[in-house]
Design a protein around this motif. Structure first.
Motif, PDB file in Angstrom:
ATOM      1  N   GLY A   1       1.362  30.833  -1.912  1.00 55.43           N
ATOM      2  CA  GLY A   1       0.553  29.737  -2.439  1.00 55.43           C
ATOM      3  C   GLY A   1      -0.688  29.448  -1.626  1.00 55.43           C
ATOM      4  O   GLY A   1      -1.081  28.294  -1.448  1.00 55.43           O
ATOM      5  N   MET A   2      -1.324  30.516  -1.134  1.00 53.41           N
ATOM      6  CA  MET A   2      -2.527  30.350  -0.321  1.00 53.41           C
ATOM      7  C   MET A   2      -3.709  31.092  -0.932  1.00 53.41           C
ATOM      8  O   MET A   2      -3.530  32.027  -1.715  1.00 53.41           O
ATOM      9  CB  MET A   2      -2.304  30.897   1.102  1.00 53.41           C
ATOM     10  N   THR A   3      -4.893  30.687  -0.546  1.00 57.79           N
ATOM     11  CA  THR A   3      -6.097  31.461  -0.827  1.00 57.79           C
ATOM     12  C   THR A   3      -6.464  32.196   0.452  1.00 57.79           C
ATOM     13  O   THR A   3      -6.642  31.574   1.502  1.00 57.79           O
ATOM     14  CB  THR A   3      -7.267  30.545  -1.245  1.00 57.79           C
ATOM     15  N   ILE A   4      -6.541  33.519   0.367  1.00 57.94           N
ATOM     16  CA  ILE A   4      -6.842  34.325   1.558  1.00 57.94           C
ATOM     17  C   ILE A   4      -8.317  34.689   1.550  1.00 57.94           C
ATOM     18  O   ILE A   4      -8.771  35.475   0.720  1.00 57.94           O
ATOM     19  CB  ILE A   4      -5.954  35.579   1.605  1.00 57.94           C
ATOM     20  N   LYS A   5      -9.062  34.093   2.490  1.00 60.04           N
ATOM     21  CA  LYS A   5     -10.504  34.331   2.564  1.00 60.04           C
ATOM     22  C   LYS A   5     -10.905  35.192   3.755  1.00 60.04           C
ATOM     23  O   LYS A   5     -11.984  35.776   3.769  1.00 60.04           O
ATOM     24  CB  LYS A   5     -11.244  32.987   2.648  1.00 60.04           C
ATOM     25  N   ASN A   6     -10.041  35.262   4.763  1.00 60.31           N
ATOM     26  CA  ASN A   6     -10.393  35.989   5.975  1.00 60.31           C
ATOM     27  C   ASN A   6      -9.125  36.469   6.675  1.00 60.31           C
ATOM     28  O   ASN A   6      -8.004  36.226   6.204  1.00 60.31           O
ATOM     29  CB  ASN A   6     -11.218  35.097   6.915  1.00 60.31           C
ATOM     30  N   ASP A   7      -9.306  37.128   7.813  1.00 54.52           N
ATOM     31  CA  ASP A   7      -8.161  37.672   8.553  1.00 54.52           C
ATOM     32  C   ASP A   7      -7.224  36.578   9.056  1.00 54.52           C
ATOM     33  O   ASP A   7      -6.004  36.775   9.106  1.00 54.52           O
ATOM     34  CB  ASP A   7      -8.644  38.517   9.730  1.00 54.52           C
ATOM     35  N   THR A   8      -7.781  35.449   9.421  1.00 54.79           N
ATOM     36  CA  THR A   8      -6.936  34.341   9.891  1.00 54.79           C
ATOM     37  C   THR A   8      -5.985  33.890   8.790  1.00 54.79           C
ATOM     38  O   THR A   8      -4.785  33.680   9.025  1.00 54.79           O
ATOM     39  CB  THR A   8      -7.809  33.154  10.358  1.00 54.79           C
ATOM     40  N   ASP A   9      -6.533  33.741   7.574  1.00 48.89           N
ATOM     41  CA  ASP A   9      -5.695  33.367   6.430  1.00 48.89           C
ATOM     42  C   ASP A   9      -4.637  34.434   6.159  1.00 48.89           C
ATOM     43  O   ASP A   9      -3.476  34.121   5.881  1.00 48.89           O
ATOM     44  CB  ASP A   9      -6.549  33.188   5.176  1.00 48.89           C
ATOM     45  N   LEU A  10      -5.066  35.695   6.229  1.00 47.26           N
ATOM     46  CA  LEU A  10      -4.152  36.808   5.969  1.00 47.26           C
ATOM     47  C   LEU A  10      -3.000  36.803   6.965  1.00 47.26           C
ATOM     48  O   LEU A  10      -1.830  36.952   6.585  1.00 47.26           O
ATOM     49  CB  LEU A  10      -4.907  38.134   6.041  1.00 47.26           C
ATOM     50  N   HIS A  11      -3.316  36.613   8.227  1.00 45.30           N
ATOM     51  CA  HIS A  11      -2.274  36.610   9.262  1.00 45.30           C
ATOM     52  C   HIS A  11      -1.315  35.428   9.085  1.00 45.30           C
ATOM     53  O   HIS A  11      -0.099  35.573   9.254  1.00 45.30           O
ATOM     54  CB  HIS A  11      -2.917  36.572  10.649  1.00 45.30           C
TER      55      HIS A  11
END
Length: 331
Positions: free
Chosen positions: A219-229
């Motif tokens: 349930g997230m929006t992944i915009k960058n590596d921090t979000d991905l991790h």
């Protein structure tokens, strides 16, 4: 760190591994036509059919890839009593796949995805429409019992298991529980690739997702590596898995492990990406076969990255051969 010679040694052990692939077997049908004119009935192209090809898709593509990279593989799933099933069996049999786990259902048809390809002598061939024939009804108790009986016989013979869930319902709750429980009790590695219902497979050894599936799962929006991790660590915790392999298109792959380590694996070659169809299946096949052959998860992920890199340089749903993998590693 594992070098390419280590990866080559892992590939040598592929032929000793017996991989069980359970899931939604799909027949990908390509109908090719030459553009003749615009129809008088409607503003659509009229095509003269020039060819027809059936290739293994869905879980069947995972099966085919395990076979072509050198592993022994058994397919478990449901097919209809139809031409698509016959075509799929013929394709798999040519690659020496054990198809005894494929059950013919009187209640279902074979899942098909039919692509209409239009082209001509002076035009580039393009897909103009895709027609899917799926099964929306739950698996009946008789077919489920046949699959469970087959699995009880096959599981003790295998080195690893793939659960390939394309949302067509082949992997019922009872089948899922049987495989995951067996994997945890015996230590046989099990990987799941589920498009829509990843949380149903809590307890598997490894999880494969693409970045879009991962974002939806947590349930997230992944915009960058921090979000991905953050998303990867969250899903890893939710799944109680040993590792999660996330494919990120042109950015490569990221492997999250339960010891807290995060390994980013860049793509092997960005120069020639023709078609990403089925590359995730290739990734899963190479990863789990390498794990079964004794590879550490990071080495298995690197090997699967090379395999996926070969697959995307081919048109359509494609397989990767053992020799292709060896050749790219020797370079």
């Amino acid at each position: 760190m594992t070098n390419n010679n280590d990866l080559l040694n892992i590939i040598k052990n592929f032929q000793q591994q017996h991989i069980l692939v359970v899931g939604d077997m799909v027949a990908d049908i390509y109908l090719q036509g030459i553009i003749e004119r615009i129809s008088r009935e409607a503003p659509v192209l009229v095509l003269q059919q020039s060819g027809e090809k059936t290739v293994a898709g869905g879980a069947a593509n995972v099966v085919n890839n395990v076979a072509t990279i050198g592993g022994k593989v058994t397919a478990v799933g449901l097919l209809g009593n139809d031409n698509a099933a016959n075509g799929l069996k013929n394709i798999l049999s040519k690659n020496k796949v054990d198809i005894n786990g494929l059950i013919t259902s009187n209640d279902r048809t074979t899942i098909t995805k039919t692509r209409i390809i239009a082209g001509g002598r002076a035009t580039v061939s393009q897909q103009v429409v895709r027609i899917d024939h799926d099964n929306r009804t739950p698996v009946n108790s008789s077919d489920e019992k046949k699959l469970l009986t087959s699995l009880e016989i096959l599981l003790p013979q295998c080195s690893a298991v793939v659960l390939s869930d394309y949302g067509s319902g082949t992997i019922t709750p009872a089948i899922r529980s049987l495989i995951i429980d067996y994997s945890r009790q015996t230590g046989i590695p099990c990987i799941v690739d589920s498009r829509y219902s990843i949380h149903d497979f809590k307890g598997v050894t490894y999880v494969k997702q693409n970045d879009a599936e991962l974002a939806a799962a947590v349930g997230m929006t992944i915009k960058n590596d921090t979000d991905l991790h953050q998303a990867g660590k969250l899903l890893l915790n939710q799944m109680s898995a040993k590792g999660i392999l996330v494919t990120c298109g042109e950015k490569g792959m990221v492997l999250f492990e339960n010891d807290g380590s995060i390994n980013t694996i860049p793509v092997s070659d960005k120069s020639e990406v023709y078609d990403v169809s089925g590359a995730g299946d290739t990734c899963v096949a190479a990863f789990i076969t390498a794990i079964a052959a004794g590879a550490e998860s990071t080495a298995a992920a690197r090997l699967s990255n090379y395999a996926a890199g070969i697959a995307v340089r081919k048109m359509g749903t494609a397989t990767v051969s053992k020799q292709e993998l060896i050749s790219i590693l020797e370079k």
